[in-house]
Design a protein around this motif. Structure first.
Motif, mmCIF file in Angstrom:
data_model
loop_
_atom_site.group_PDB
_atom_site.id
_atom_site.type_symbol
_atom_site.label_atom_id
_atom_site.label_comp_id
_atom_site.label_asym_id
_atom_site.label_seq_id
_atom_site.Cartn_x
_atom_site.Cartn_y
_atom_site.Cartn_z
ATOM 1 N N ALA A 135 38.271 39.926 38.756
ATOM 2 C CA ALA A 135 36.997 39.775 39.402
ATOM 3 C C ALA A 135 36.473 38.279 39.201
ATOM 4 O O ALA A 135 36.442 37.535 38.044
ATOM 5 C CB ALA A 135 36.103 40.448 38.224
ATOM 6 N N ALA A 136 35.666 37.977 40.475
ATOM 7 C CA ALA A 136 35.152 36.552 40.310
ATOM 8 C C ALA A 136 33.620 36.334 40.237
ATOM 9 O O ALA A 136 32.534 35.508 39.755
ATOM 10 C CB ALA A 136 35.136 36.166 41.619
ATOM 11 N N THR A 137 32.519 37.621 40.269
ATOM 12 C CA THR A 137 31.160 37.780 40.198
ATOM 13 C C THR A 137 31.063 38.772 39.447
ATOM 14 O O THR A 137 31.874 39.890 39.529
ATOM 15 C CB THR A 137 30.562 37.884 41.842
ATOM 16 N N LEU A 138 29.825 38.633 38.362
ATOM 17 C CA LEU A 138 29.240 40.343 38.136
ATOM 18 C C LEU A 138 29.217 41.384 39.369
ATOM 19 O O LEU A 138 29.863 42.261 38.307
ATOM 20 C CB LEU A 138 28.191 39.581 37.628
ATOM 21 N N ASP A 139 28.842 41.216 40.236
ATOM 22 C CA ASP A 139 28.768 42.881 41.060
ATOM 23 C C ASP A 139 30.453 43.449 41.218
ATOM 24 O O ASP A 139 30.577 44.351 40.775
ATOM 25 C CB ASP A 139 28.575 42.364 42.233
ATOM 26 N N GLU A 140 31.518 42.540 40.737
ATOM 27 C CA GLU A 140 32.603 42.705 41.455
ATOM 28 C C GLU A 140 33.067 42.770 39.769
ATOM 29 O O GLU A 140 33.701 44.373 39.522
ATOM 30 C CB GLU A 140 33.627 41.430 41.442
ATOM 31 N N ALA A 141 33.018 42.964 38.797
ATOM 32 C CA ALA A 141 32.717 43.012 36.903
ATOM 33 C C ALA A 141 32.684 44.528 36.848
ATOM 34 O O ALA A 141 33.258 45.266 36.240
ATOM 35 C CB ALA A 141 32.507 41.783 36.451
ATOM 36 N N GLN A 142 31.506 44.442 37.222
ATOM 37 C CA GLN A 142 30.872 45.574 37.044
ATOM 38 C C GLN A 142 31.482 46.889 37.321
ATOM 39 O O GLN A 142 31.252 48.183 37.508
ATOM 40 C CB GLN A 142 28.991 45.510 37.694
ATOM 41 N N GLU A 143 32.061 46.592 39.566
ATOM 42 C CA GLU A 143 32.796 47.970 40.087
ATOM 43 C C GLU A 143 33.684 48.115 39.526
ATOM 44 O O GLU A 143 34.295 49.182 39.049
ATOM 45 C CB GLU A 143 32.827 47.378 41.647
ATOM 46 N N HIS A 144 34.517 46.806 39.234
ATOM 47 C CA HIS A 144 36.109 46.979 38.568
ATOM 48 C C HIS A 144 35.541 48.055 36.894
ATOM 49 O O HIS A 144 36.181 49.112 36.754
ATOM 50 C CB HIS A 144 36.278 45.989 37.892
ATOM 51 N N LYS A 145 34.537 47.858 36.685
ATOM 52 C CA LYS A 145 34.547 48.302 35.185
ATOM 53 C C LYS A 145 33.997 50.028 35.598
ATOM 54 O O LYS A 145 34.639 51.376 35.148
ATOM 55 C CB LYS A 145 33.249 48.194 33.990
ATOM 56 N N LEU A 146 33.282 50.546 36.592
ATOM 57 C CA LEU A 146 32.550 51.861 37.210
ATOM 58 C C LEU A 146 34.164 51.891 37.519
ATOM 59 O O LEU A 146 34.326 53.642 37.659
ATOM 60 C CB LEU A 146 31.701 51.544 38.139
ATOM 61 N N ASP A 147 35.124 51.560 38.378
ATOM 62 C CA ASP A 147 35.914 52.024 38.900
ATOM 63 C C ASP A 147 37.119 52.598 38.242
ATOM 64 O O ASP A 147 37.589 53.823 37.206
ATOM 65 C CB ASP A 147 36.627 51.809 39.355
ATOM 66 N N LEU A 148 36.883 52.108 36.252
ATOM 67 C CA LEU A 148 38.064 52.341 35.435
ATOM 68 C C LEU A 148 37.606 53.026 34.593
ATOM 69 O O LEU A 148 38.432 54.099 34.499
ATOM 70 C CB LEU A 148 37.978 50.918 34.423
ATOM 71 N N SER A 149 36.114 53.405 34.582
ATOM 72 C CA SER A 149 35.789 54.640 34.033
ATOM 73 C C SER A 149 36.090 56.317 35.094
ATOM 74 O O SER A 149 35.945 56.597 34.533
ATOM 75 C CB SER A 149 33.865 54.400 33.833
ATOM 76 N N CYS A 150 36.083 56.216 36.561
ATOM 77 C CA CYS A 150 36.121 56.895 37.315
ATOM 78 C C CYS A 150 37.377 58.024 37.004
ATOM 79 O O CYS A 150 38.232 58.670 37.029
ATOM 80 C CB CYS A 150 35.706 56.275 38.713
ATOM 81 N N ARG A 151 38.217 56.253 37.210
ATOM 82 C CA ARG A 151 40.461 56.456 36.614
ATOM 83 C C ARG A 151 39.660 56.870 35.576
ATOM 84 O O ARG A 151 41.402 58.228 35.089
ATOM 85 C CB ARG A 151 40.916 55.150 37.294
ATOM 86 N N LYS A 152 39.602 56.960 34.302
ATOM 87 C CA LYS A 152 40.195 57.766 32.678
ATOM 88 C C LYS A 152 39.912 58.334 32.820
ATOM 89 O O LYS A 152 39.898 60.218 32.535
ATOM 90 C CB LYS A 152 39.184 56.400 31.901
ATOM 91 N N LEU A 153 38.422 58.948 33.903
ATOM 92 C CA LEU A 153 38.052 60.481 33.830
ATOM 93 C C LEU A 153 39.118 61.762 35.044
ATOM 94 O O LEU A 153 38.760 62.750 34.871
ATOM 95 C CB LEU A 153 36.838 60.690 33.807
ATOM 96 N N GLN A 154 40.251 60.529 35.829
ATOM 97 C CA GLN A 154 40.331 61.580 36.455
ATOM 98 C C GLN A 154 39.808 62.762 37.345
ATOM 99 O O GLN A 154 40.111 63.389 38.029
ATOM 100 C CB GLN A 154 41.445 62.348 35.820
ATOM 101 N N LEU A 155 38.501 61.763 38.181
ATOM 102 C CA LEU A 155 37.434 62.754 38.923
ATOM 103 C C LEU A 155 38.540 62.834 40.067
ATOM 104 O O LEU A 155 38.988 62.115 41.060
ATOM 105 C CB LEU A 155 36.177 61.199 39.406
ATOM 106 N N LYS A 156 37.879 64.413 41.137
ATOM 107 C CA LYS A 156 38.341 64.311 41.787
ATOM 108 C C LYS A 156 36.917 64.913 42.766
ATOM 109 O O LYS A 156 36.010 65.885 41.513
ATOM 110 C CB LYS A 156 39.656 65.244 41.748
ATOM 111 N N PRO A 157 37.370 65.059 43.565
ATOM 112 C CA PRO A 157 36.226 65.585 44.709
ATOM 113 C C PRO A 157 35.655 66.946 44.846
ATOM 114 O O PRO A 157 36.880 67.824 43.883
ATOM 115 C CB PRO A 157 36.447 65.330 46.235
#
Length: 389
Positions: A135-157
């Motif tokens: 990530a180059a910006t805070l916005d990108e870094a926070q989206e990375h964290k949010l996506d990391l969290s979603c993937r760890k939870l194995q979210l599905k529609p």
């Protein structure tokens, strides 16, 4: 003890950490009021922080000043005052995070003003540690964290997710938009509920003003980002029991929390008074004891050095936007907020504070736990585009 004696003691203590009073290095301090020395010697971290707020001293690089203090363990060299010892004893005996008090504690910080946080945080208003790999910006870094969290939870529609301590709905909004889930978020901050409902309008997201102990409904997955620090040791076991009763048998619970290397009754004395009243940083042992017999630990990750960079980005935002905030917040508040952000950044940089993401299941996942990540680069494989049913 006269000023000359206190000055000599404090000067020697700081010198042991490589800090010179009225020196030329960026981490050296400049003292403008001789009462500074007695305040620090008699009141420890509380006196250090309050005297900074009042302009008794200054430092060009406050984060470097604290880094040197923490890496040299200077904070452990100063004897605890009688008052602090009594406060520690009371914190161990009494539950300072009961529902009514927890609400007051939370509102003191999180209801400080949405405008402050809007100028400090990223565009999604994520008030937890970002994930900076790639990530180059805070916005990108926070989206990375949010996506990391979603993937760890194995979210599905179609899943229904509980967000304990949802803030302004940043995770809820991201998960609903990118993973097609429904999210129920709870917070004890009225300001967060009001703005969070606006930001999540039109999405399958509900944000409620509610204490976690009142929860009694089932969810496919649970997330808690940066809320466990406010639970308190007296309530850790109950918190885990609440999460377990709300989680479906095959669901996952992601706990994202600051962690400490040693057990303490509360946070730093100054932080406890001015920033996070009643907050307690948990240790590995305390978390382990709390979840014993309730959850299986599937995955534990430490990315604490990311919090140093996150806090520095938050401070840069506050400093850059201070002209837009100074009509509502005075200079003493600015110095308090600067002290908070930069001292905490130093704590993570010095590895005194940690940031843990822990994935829990109720009975253990058959075949083991896995989540999608790009193992070669260490970066997340981010969700591609907005979810479309």
């Amino acid at each position: 003890m006269n000023n000359e004696n206190t000055r000599g003691i404090v000067t020697r203590l700081l010198s042991a950490a490589g800090i010179t009073v009225n020196g030329n290095n960026p981490w050296d301090i400049h003292v403008y009021n001789e009462d500074f020395y007695a305040r620090v010697l008699h009141n420890g971290s509380l006196g250090l922080g309050e005297s900074y707020m009042e302009g008794y001293w200054d430092c060009r690089q406050l984060d470097d000043f604290f880094y040197k203090i923490l890496r040299s363990n200077l904070d452990k060299s100063v004897r605890k005052s009688l008052r602090l010892k009594l406060e520690i004893l009371m914190a161990r005996v009494f539950n300072f995070q009961k529902p009514a008090r927890a609400t007051r504690n939370g509102q003191q910080h999180y209801d400080a003003g949405n405008d402050l946080f809007q100028h400090m945080l990223d565009k999604r208003l994520v008030y937890t540690c970002a994930f900076w790999d790639g990530a180059a910006t805070l916005d990108e870094a926070q989206e990375h964290k949010l996506d990391l969290s979603c993937r760890k939870l194995q979210l599905k529609p179609g899943m229904h997710v509980l967000d304990i301590g949802c803030g302004w709905g940043s995770f809820a909004k991201y998960a609903a938009e990118n993973y097609g889930v429904t999210v129920t978020g709870i917070t004890i901050s009225k300001e967060q509920v009001s703005l969070g409902q606006q930001l999540c309008a039109g999405l399958p997201v509900t944000i409620r003003l509610q204490d976690y102990r009142q929860l009694n409904e089932k969810f496919d997955a649970i997330v808690s980002l940066g809320m466990f620090e406010h639970v308190g040791p007296h309530n850790y076991h109950e918190y885990m029991k609440v999460a377990a009763r709300c989680l479906k048998d095959n669901g996952l619970f992601l706990l994202h929390t600051i962690g400490g290397n040693e057990q303490h009754a509360f946070t730093d004395q100054w932080l406890n008074k001015y920033i996070f009243p009643g907050a307690v940083i948990p240790t590995i042992r305390q978390i382990g004891q709390a979840l014993e017999g309730i959850f299986v630990m599937e995955h534990w990750e430490n990315f604490s050095v990311n919090y140093d960079k996150t806090l520095m980005a938050w401070y840069d935002n506050v400093a850059a936007n201070w002209d837009k905030l100074k009509n509502r917040y005075d200079q003493t508040f600015f110095r308090m907020w600067k002290y908070y952000l930069l001292s905490c950044a130093a704590s993570f940089r010095a590895r005194h504070s940690q940031l843990w993401q822990i994935v829990l299941s109720k009975a253990g996942i058959p075949g083991g736990y896995h989540f999608a990540a790009n193992q070669e680069s260490g970066n997340l494989t981010l969700a591609t585009g907005t979810f479309k049913p």
